[in-house]
Design a protein around this motif. Sequence first.
Motif, PDB file in Angstrom:
ATOM      1  N   MET A   1       0.824  -1.215   0.000  1.00 32.36           N
ATOM      2  CA  MET A   1       0.000   0.000   0.000  1.00 32.36           C
ATOM      3  C   MET A   1       0.857   1.264   0.000  1.00 32.36           C
ATOM      4  O   MET A   1       0.440   2.314  -0.493  1.00 32.36           O
ATOM      5  CB  MET A   1      -0.878   0.036   1.252  1.00 32.36           C
ATOM      6  CG  MET A   1      -1.966  -0.994   1.296  1.00 32.36           C
ATOM      7  SD  MET A   1      -3.421  -0.512   0.379  1.00 32.36           S
ATOM      8  CE  MET A   1      -3.930   0.956   1.216  1.00 32.36           C
ATOM      9  N   ALA A   2       2.034   1.157   0.586  1.00 33.59           N
ATOM     10  CA  ALA A   2       2.887   2.337   0.738  1.00 33.59           C
ATOM     11  C   ALA A   2       3.665   2.681  -0.523  1.00 33.59           C
ATOM     12  O   ALA A   2       4.246   3.758  -0.616  1.00 33.59           O
ATOM     13  CB  ALA A   2       3.856   2.117   1.894  1.00 33.59           C
ATOM     14  N   SER A   3       3.672   1.767  -1.495  1.00 35.00           N
ATOM     15  CA  SER A   3       4.422   2.064  -2.724  1.00 35.00           C
ATOM     16  C   SER A   3       3.764   3.233  -3.467  1.00 35.00           C
ATOM     17  O   SER A   3       2.535   3.389  -3.453  1.00 35.00           O
ATOM     18  CB  SER A   3       4.497   0.821  -3.617  1.00 35.00           C
ATOM     19  OG  SER A   3       3.223   0.453  -4.022  1.00 35.00           O
ATOM     20  N   GLY A   4       4.564   4.044  -4.077  1.00 36.28           N
ATOM     21  CA  GLY A   4       4.129   5.310  -4.658  1.00 36.28           C
ATOM     22  C   GLY A   4       2.944   5.253  -5.606  1.00 36.28           C
ATOM     23  O   GLY A   4       2.056   6.104  -5.560  1.00 36.28           O
ATOM     24  N   ASP A   5       2.880   4.222  -6.470  1.00 39.52           N
ATOM     25  CA  ASP A   5       1.826   4.190  -7.489  1.00 39.52           C
ATOM     26  C   ASP A   5       0.526   3.565  -6.995  1.00 39.52           C
ATOM     27  O   ASP A   5      -0.439   3.460  -7.743  1.00 39.52           O
ATOM     28  CB  ASP A   5       2.337   3.430  -8.721  1.00 39.52           C
ATOM     29  CG  ASP A   5       2.844   2.042  -8.376  1.00 39.52           C
ATOM     30  OD1 ASP A   5       3.041   1.776  -7.173  1.00 39.52           O
ATOM     31  OD2 ASP A   5       3.039   1.240  -9.307  1.00 39.52           O
ATOM     32  N   SER A   6       0.469   3.138  -5.744  1.00 36.66           N
ATOM     33  CA  SER A   6      -0.742   2.475  -5.280  1.00 36.66           C
ATOM     34  C   SER A   6      -1.767   3.449  -4.690  1.00 36.66           C
ATOM     35  O   SER A   6      -2.890   3.064  -4.411  1.00 36.66           O
ATOM     36  CB  SER A   6      -0.394   1.408  -4.236  1.00 36.66           C
ATOM     37  OG  SER A   6       0.101   2.025  -3.079  1.00 36.66           O
ATOM     38  N   MET A   7      -1.382   4.703  -4.499  1.00 39.34           N
ATOM     39  CA  MET A   7      -2.305   5.670  -3.913  1.00 39.34           C
ATOM     40  C   MET A   7      -2.276   6.981  -4.690  1.00 39.34           C
ATOM     41  O   MET A   7      -1.213   7.467  -5.058  1.00 39.34           O
ATOM     42  CB  MET A   7      -1.896   5.925  -2.461  1.00 39.34           C
ATOM     43  CG  MET A   7      -3.063   6.379  -1.597  1.00 39.34           C
ATOM     44  SD  MET A   7      -2.589   6.593   0.107  1.00 39.34           S
ATOM     45  CE  MET A   7      -2.722   4.947   0.726  1.00 39.34           C
ATOM     46  N   ALA A   8      -3.444   7.537  -4.937  1.00 33.90           N
ATOM     47  CA  ALA A   8      -3.514   8.812  -5.662  1.00 33.90           C
ATOM     48  C   ALA A   8      -4.599   9.688  -5.055  1.00 33.90           C
ATOM     49  O   ALA A   8      -5.668   9.198  -4.682  1.00 33.90           O
ATOM     50  CB  ALA A   8      -3.806   8.547  -7.131  1.00 33.90           C
ATOM     51  N   MET A   9      -4.318  10.992  -4.960  1.00 35.93           N
ATOM     52  CA  MET A   9      -5.306  11.936  -4.435  1.00 35.93           C
ATOM     53  C   MET A   9      -5.616  12.966  -5.507  1.00 35.93           C
ATOM     54  O   MET A   9      -4.710  13.448  -6.177  1.00 35.93           O
ATOM     55  CB  MET A   9      -4.736  12.649  -3.194  1.00 35.93           C
ATOM     56  CG  MET A   9      -5.089  11.973  -1.890  1.00 35.93           C
ATOM     57  SD  MET A   9      -4.221  12.732  -0.551  1.00 35.93           S
ATOM     58  CE  MET A   9      -5.537  13.631   0.200  1.00 35.93           C
ATOM     59  N   GLU A  10      -6.886  13.302  -5.634  1.00 35.86           N
ATOM     60  CA  GLU A  10      -7.274  14.267  -6.649  1.00 35.86           C
ATOM     61  C   GLU A  10      -8.181  15.319  -6.005  1.00 35.86           C
ATOM     62  O   GLU A  10      -9.176  14.981  -5.356  1.00 35.86           O
ATOM     63  CB  GLU A  10      -8.012  13.531  -7.775  1.00 35.86           C
ATOM     64  CG  GLU A  10      -8.284  14.396  -8.968  1.00 35.86           C
ATOM     65  CD  GLU A  10      -9.163  13.670  -9.992  1.00 35.86           C
ATOM     66  OE1 GLU A  10      -9.083  12.442 -10.088  1.00 35.86           O
ATOM     67  OE2 GLU A  10      -9.933  14.365 -10.676  1.00 35.86           O
TER      68      GLU A  10
END
Lengths: 173, 153
Positions: free
Chosen positions: B36-45
């Motif tokens: 979950m902590a890897s960069g591409d697994s979370m995005a905020m818009e």
Amino acid sequence: MTLLIFTILPLYAPSQLPPELDALISQAGFDLTGLINRIAAIGVALTLLTLVKGFVAKYSPLYLLASIASGATTFAFTLITLGLGDWQNLGVVTVSMGVQGATNTVVLNLSAFVKLATVTVTLEVIHSILEFADAKKQRSEAQQPPERPFEGTTLQPEDQMPPEIHPLFSGRD
Amino acid sequence: MRAVRVFGVVVAVVQLASMIAFSVSMYTIFAAASSMASGDSMAMELTLDEAAGVGALRLDAVARNEGLLGVNLAVGVSALDEAGESLARNSTSVHLEAGEVRTVSVSLSLPLGVMRRITVERRGCLEVTMDLRTLNDLVSVSNTMTVREGGSS
């Protein structure tokens, strides 16, 4: 073996950590050296207690004391390891660090294993007491003089005959 | 003698079981948390809708459980004012079996002025919380990220 696992290995392991991880640990304000020193001290204590248990008979009160102390030391090891160096955390560890304008707080809750460790150490101590009581009982039984094999039996008139006139030896039917 | 030996075996079994439970749950927690902590697994818009007068923040996370046990994941987004008081909060939770991958989305809508104050004027902050639980919720790791410099991370 105890000395190797609990003392030598923890003292040697930090030298093998990658520099990035080392920097991250320092940034989080985590006292790795303190934790390792505590684990190493527990390792020395456990080794000494294992040595004592190896040289003392199981029925000796010293063996019982060493067994209980060994259980208590193992419990201290669990508390310190799960609390990342602080036994008062009782398995709940909070680590905070600032990264690029954000604050990251990680809470690791391992209190269930502290409770489990309490149960296992209690069982271990009960087992030590039972083992000691059993060894003591066996020793006292071994020290009692052996019973006389014919005590309490009544001799029959034939048995009381001298061997020369006993039917087995006299040649009579 | 026999009873003491049986008791000793029971103690050893309990110790072994607790060690196995510890190892498996720690592996699961760290495997799930690191994926979950890897960069591409979370995005905020962040969307500032001037016409509707609403500011919306949307968090999308790809939750991947690479552990050995199932995990319960809760993801939450909060908006806090300068005093640290919560202005709004939304959260969602999912259960992930071992090896399962799911997308988790959380949205937070605020009046445009409030959202602008937090994200543009930097008065206040946003808080993203990720809570992972395993071994029948007995073992957990919670990660709270407080973003104080705008709405993107």
